[in-house]
Design a protein around this motif. Sequence first.
Motif, PDB file in Angstrom:
ATOM      1  N   ARG A 101     -39.447 -50.522 -50.523  1.00  0.00           N
ATOM      2  CA  ARG A 101     -38.439 -50.814 -51.642  1.00  0.00           C
ATOM      3  C   ARG A 101     -38.599 -49.958 -52.697  1.00  0.00           C
ATOM      4  NH1 ARG A 101     -41.844 -53.141 -55.367  1.00  0.00           N
ATOM      5  NH2 ARG A 101     -43.899 -53.955 -54.465  1.00  0.00           N
ATOM      6  N   THR A 102     -38.585 -48.633 -52.216  1.00  0.00           N
ATOM      7  CA  THR A 102     -38.623 -47.456 -53.312  1.00  0.00           C
ATOM      8  C   THR A 102     -37.161 -47.295 -53.832  1.00  0.00           C
ATOM      9  OG1 THR A 102     -37.672 -45.693 -51.456  1.00  0.00           O
ATOM     10  CG2 THR A 102     -40.260 -46.262 -51.723  1.00  0.00           C
ATOM     11  N   GLY A 103     -36.238 -47.751 -53.081  1.00  0.00           N
ATOM     12  CA  GLY A 103     -34.756 -47.616 -53.640  1.00  0.00           C
ATOM     13  C   GLY A 103     -34.134 -46.143 -53.163  1.00  0.00           C
ATOM     14  N   LEU A 104     -34.955 -45.468 -52.015  1.00  0.00           N
ATOM     15  CA  LEU A 104     -34.349 -44.432 -51.590  1.00  0.00           C
ATOM     16  C   LEU A 104     -34.116 -44.695 -50.001  1.00  0.00           C
ATOM     17  CD1 LEU A 104     -36.698 -41.732 -53.117  1.00  0.00           C
ATOM     18  CD2 LEU A 104     -34.099 -41.806 -53.094  1.00  0.00           C
ATOM     19  N   PRO A 105     -33.076 -44.756 -49.389  1.00  0.00           N
ATOM     20  CA  PRO A 105     -32.750 -45.465 -48.162  1.00  0.00           C
ATOM     21  C   PRO A 105     -33.315 -44.997 -46.880  1.00  0.00           C
ATOM     22  CG  PRO A 105     -30.878 -45.478 -49.616  1.00  0.00           C
ATOM     23  CD  PRO A 105     -31.669 -44.730 -50.354  1.00  0.00           C
ATOM     24  N   ILE A 106     -33.547 -43.553 -46.860  1.00  0.00           N
ATOM     25  CA  ILE A 106     -34.072 -43.085 -45.540  1.00  0.00           C
ATOM     26  C   ILE A 106     -35.678 -43.416 -45.708  1.00  0.00           C
ATOM     27  CG2 ILE A 106     -34.800 -40.576 -46.874  1.00  0.00           C
ATOM     28  CD1 ILE A 106     -33.319 -41.312 -43.216  1.00  0.00           C
ATOM     29  N   ILE A 107     -36.111 -43.392 -47.004  1.00  0.00           N
ATOM     30  CA  ILE A 107     -37.578 -43.671 -46.961  1.00  0.00           C
ATOM     31  C   ILE A 107     -37.919 -45.281 -46.633  1.00  0.00           C
ATOM     32  CG2 ILE A 107     -39.913 -43.940 -48.397  1.00  0.00           C
ATOM     33  CD1 ILE A 107     -38.853 -41.228 -48.238  1.00  0.00           C
ATOM     34  N   ASP A 108     -37.037 -46.183 -47.054  1.00  0.00           N
ATOM     35  CA  ASP A 108     -37.055 -47.496 -46.946  1.00  0.00           C
ATOM     36  C   ASP A 108     -36.783 -48.066 -45.438  1.00  0.00           C
ATOM     37  OD1 ASP A 108     -38.046 -47.704 -49.655  1.00  0.00           O
ATOM     38  OD2 ASP A 108     -35.986 -48.404 -50.169  1.00  0.00           O
ATOM     39  N   ALA A 109     -35.995 -47.367 -45.037  1.00  0.00           N
ATOM     40  CA  ALA A 109     -35.533 -47.720 -43.406  1.00  0.00           C
ATOM     41  C   ALA A 109     -36.692 -47.055 -42.734  1.00  0.00           C
ATOM     42  CB  ALA A 109     -34.210 -46.812 -43.195  1.00  0.00           C
ATOM     43  N   ALA A 110     -37.414 -45.923 -42.878  1.00  0.00           N
ATOM     44  CA  ALA A 110     -38.406 -45.390 -42.156  1.00  0.00           C
ATOM     45  C   ALA A 110     -39.694 -46.438 -42.286  1.00  0.00           C
ATOM     46  CB  ALA A 110     -38.756 -44.055 -42.444  1.00  0.00           C
ATOM     47  N   MET A 111     -39.895 -46.834 -43.324  1.00  0.00           N
ATOM     48  CA  MET A 111     -41.002 -47.846 -43.536  1.00  0.00           C
ATOM     49  C   MET A 111     -40.641 -49.327 -42.743  1.00  0.00           C
ATOM     50  SD  MET A 111     -43.189 -45.949 -44.815  1.00  0.00           S
ATOM     51  CE  MET A 111     -44.551 -47.261 -45.340  1.00  0.00           C
ATOM     52  N   ARG A 112     -39.354 -49.664 -42.708  1.00  0.00           N
ATOM     53  CA  ARG A 112     -39.148 -50.799 -42.223  1.00  0.00           C
ATOM     54  C   ARG A 112     -39.364 -50.534 -40.838  1.00  0.00           C
ATOM     55  NH1 ARG A 112     -34.036 -54.133 -44.823  1.00  0.00           N
ATOM     56  NH2 ARG A 112     -34.875 -54.129 -46.843  1.00  0.00           N
ATOM     57  N   GLN A 113     -38.940 -49.669 -40.193  1.00  0.00           N
ATOM     58  CA  GLN A 113     -39.104 -49.354 -38.664  1.00  0.00           C
ATOM     59  C   GLN A 113     -40.701 -49.286 -38.504  1.00  0.00           C
ATOM     60  OE1 GLN A 113     -38.615 -45.201 -37.187  1.00  0.00           O
ATOM     61  NE2 GLN A 113     -37.550 -46.022 -35.451  1.00  0.00           N
ATOM     62  N   LEU A 114     -41.298 -48.738 -39.148  1.00  0.00           N
ATOM     63  CA  LEU A 114     -42.956 -48.816 -38.825  1.00  0.00           C
ATOM     64  C   LEU A 114     -43.372 -50.266 -39.084  1.00  0.00           C
ATOM     65  CD1 LEU A 114     -45.830 -47.561 -38.685  1.00  0.00           C
ATOM     66  CD2 LEU A 114     -45.765 -47.169 -41.425  1.00  0.00           C
ATOM     67  N   LEU A 115     -43.153 -51.184 -40.006  1.00  0.00           N
ATOM     68  CA  LEU A 115     -43.646 -52.510 -40.388  1.00  0.00           C
ATOM     69  C   LEU A 115     -43.054 -53.279 -39.014  1.00  0.00           C
ATOM     70  CD1 LEU A 115     -43.041 -52.714 -44.232  1.00  0.00           C
ATOM     71  CD2 LEU A 115     -45.012 -52.342 -42.814  1.00  0.00           C
ATOM     72  N   GLU A 116     -42.058 -53.146 -38.489  1.00  0.00           N
ATOM     73  CA  GLU A 116     -41.421 -53.941 -37.634  1.00  0.00           C
ATOM     74  C   GLU A 116     -41.654 -53.711 -36.224  1.00  0.00           C
ATOM     75  OE1 GLU A 116     -37.327 -55.327 -38.087  1.00  0.00           O
ATOM     76  OE2 GLU A 116     -37.386 -55.013 -40.396  1.00  0.00           O
ATOM     77  N   ILE A 117     -41.824 -52.320 -35.853  1.00  0.00           N
ATOM     78  CA  ILE A 117     -42.003 -52.178 -34.311  1.00  0.00           C
ATOM     79  C   ILE A 117     -43.432 -51.180 -34.178  1.00  0.00           C
ATOM     80  CG2 ILE A 117     -39.615 -52.124 -33.975  1.00  0.00           C
ATOM     81  CD1 ILE A 117     -39.549 -49.041 -33.471  1.00  0.00           C
ATOM     82  N   GLY A 118     -44.185 -50.828 -35.429  1.00  0.00           N
ATOM     83  CA  GLY A 118     -45.276 -50.078 -34.947  1.00  0.00           C
ATOM     84  C   GLY A 118     -45.320 -48.711 -34.817  1.00  0.00           C
ATOM     85  N   TRP A 119     -44.241 -48.216 -35.095  1.00  0.00           N
ATOM     86  CA  TRP A 119     -43.826 -46.633 -34.836  1.00  0.00           C
ATOM     87  C   TRP A 119     -42.970 -46.148 -35.760  1.00  0.00           C
ATOM     88  CZ3 TRP A 119     -39.395 -44.080 -33.161  1.00  0.00           C
ATOM     89  CH2 TRP A 119     -39.481 -42.779 -32.618  1.00  0.00           C
ATOM     90  N   MET A 120     -42.819 -44.851 -36.002  1.00  0.00           N
ATOM     91  CA  MET A 120     -41.762 -44.228 -36.830  1.00  0.00           C
ATOM     92  C   MET A 120     -41.751 -42.943 -36.223  1.00  0.00           C
ATOM     93  SD  MET A 120     -42.401 -43.134 -40.683  1.00  0.00           S
ATOM     94  CE  MET A 120     -42.769 -44.645 -41.506  1.00  0.00           C
ATOM     95  N   HIS A 121     -40.313 -42.596 -36.002  1.00  0.00           N
ATOM     96  CA  HIS A 121     -39.671 -41.294 -35.939  1.00  0.00           C
ATOM     97  C   HIS A 121     -40.554 -40.161 -36.657  1.00  0.00           C
ATOM     98  CE1 HIS A 121     -36.807 -37.849 -35.202  1.00  0.00           C
ATOM     99  NE2 HIS A 121     -36.297 -38.722 -33.975  1.00  0.00           N
ATOM    100  N   ASN A 122     -40.875 -39.194 -35.768  1.00  0.00           N
ATOM    101  CA  ASN A 122     -41.678 -38.128 -36.254  1.00  0.00           C
ATOM    102  C   ASN A 122     -40.941 -37.257 -37.372  1.00  0.00           C
ATOM    103  OD1 ASN A 122     -43.997 -36.235 -36.079  1.00  0.00           O
ATOM    104  ND2 ASN A 122     -42.699 -34.590 -35.683  1.00  0.00           N
ATOM    105  N   ARG A 123     -39.856 -37.124 -37.368  1.00  0.00           N
ATOM    106  CA  ARG A 123     -39.181 -36.395 -38.673  1.00  0.00           C
ATOM    107  C   ARG A 123     -39.473 -37.459 -39.695  1.00  0.00           C
ATOM    108  NH1 ARG A 123     -37.529 -31.975 -41.454  1.00  0.00           N
ATOM    109  NH2 ARG A 123     -37.652 -31.029 -39.203  1.00  0.00           N
TER     110      ARG A 123
END
Length: 477
Positions: free
Chosen positions: A324-346
């Motif tokens: 919930r930083t208000g920056l979509p690329i950051i928040d989308a990446a963090m949701r990916q991590l929280l939901e599937i246990g993985w994040m794209h390397n970039r």
Amino acid sequence: MHLIWLRTDLRLHDNTALAAACQSGKVAALYLITPQQWLIHNDAPCKVDFWLRNLKHLRQTLGELNIPLLIRTATTWHQAPTVLSKLCHELSIESVHINEEYGIHENQRDAAVAKTLKANGVTLHSYLDQIFFQPGTVLTKTGTYFQVFSQFRKACYNLLSNTLPHLVATPKAQTVIKLKSDPIPEQVVGFIPPSKTLQAIWPAGEKEAHERLNAFVDQQIKRYKDERNFPAKTGTSQLSAYLAAGMISPRQCLHAALQTNDGELENNNIGAITWINELLWREFYKHILVGYPRVSRHLAFRRETEAVVWRQAPNDLAAWQEARTGLPIIDAAMRQLLEIGWMHNRLRMIVAMFLTKNLLIDWREGERFFMRHLIDGDLAANNGGWQWSASTGTDAVPYFRIFNPLKQSKKFDSEGMFIKHWLPELTTLNKKEVHNPEEATKLFGVVNYPRSIIDLKQSRKRAIAAFHNLPSYQGGR
């Protein structure tokens, strides 16, 4: 009888220690459950669940070779010598076989086990398996460990061009022994199993790892260099979790990549070469653990950066952690991590640099949070990546080079497809607005989406000043 002690090598094929143990005579396999140690090392519940699910598959494949898989518990690694000694005594074990691991605690554990076993007449044999080259054999001309990846890669290429690491033969079935496999627990206390959705994204087993590898080299590797940085595309191998737990070996990955490039380490298939370079990055960080053990002690590789005055900003840290930083690329990446246990390397680089530079929060906070959520959590790679982004590590990005998350978002998710997938509250925005909703809708903002917690320009200046004032940086760039 002989014992193979399995750790991060949960596979039957191309397993050096397992093959060596089977050549010695009758074999039993052991896996130690160490819940308190896993908590100390911040291992993610989804990763522990992944290990357990894979052990069920391995129990079956080992069983087909009449090799029983035994499960024992040691609260921490300090109890490992006692537990192994007791088992060796019960089964009249002559030798124990292991594949090397490279963290400080792992080395201390194995040394203690070796000492205790030796006192009881049991030999511990260790093997190179997790990486291509024995640490200490890829060195600079002055005999030190490399600190720059490009130089390390060149040295590795020279070695690989002379001799490729060979694949180890799969053991044959042994005659049946009077020892039954133990059941694999469904879960371990302290580690709540993840959702069925996450489990379905990461199916267990060595077979699954090979299917992913084959699909990648058959369908994607040629486009890997061009597509690996775009999180909305399936441009990466999705093998990191399987490599981290040892369901597949780096040797198997290397040989598969070379087959797509006519056996060449350079030229031709640039996608294959780029992916091999990623395998060597993994290798590089393992060597760093051995050559510079301070990084295993939560210390910065670059000693002078220990003087950086990191902000104590619990609200900002929580906003980053909770997407919930208000920056979509950051928040989308963090949701990916929280939901599937993985994040794209970039995205790992983007969110890490945002935390350590724009928020000026200690990289160790991010390293710890990642380990607590990543299904592919690996000490060497995770530490190396975080210290690279924070400009505190080996071969790190210069402190004044700071990713702008808005520019990164527009470049690598230009249509906003990744953002909208993980932030459905932004699906009504067009591809220009979605990267910076606050700018696009200045008056009212977006319902159910926060405003940015930081001014990117001012925070960039603050980060540069924090590093510029360090003794080694006096005088500017």
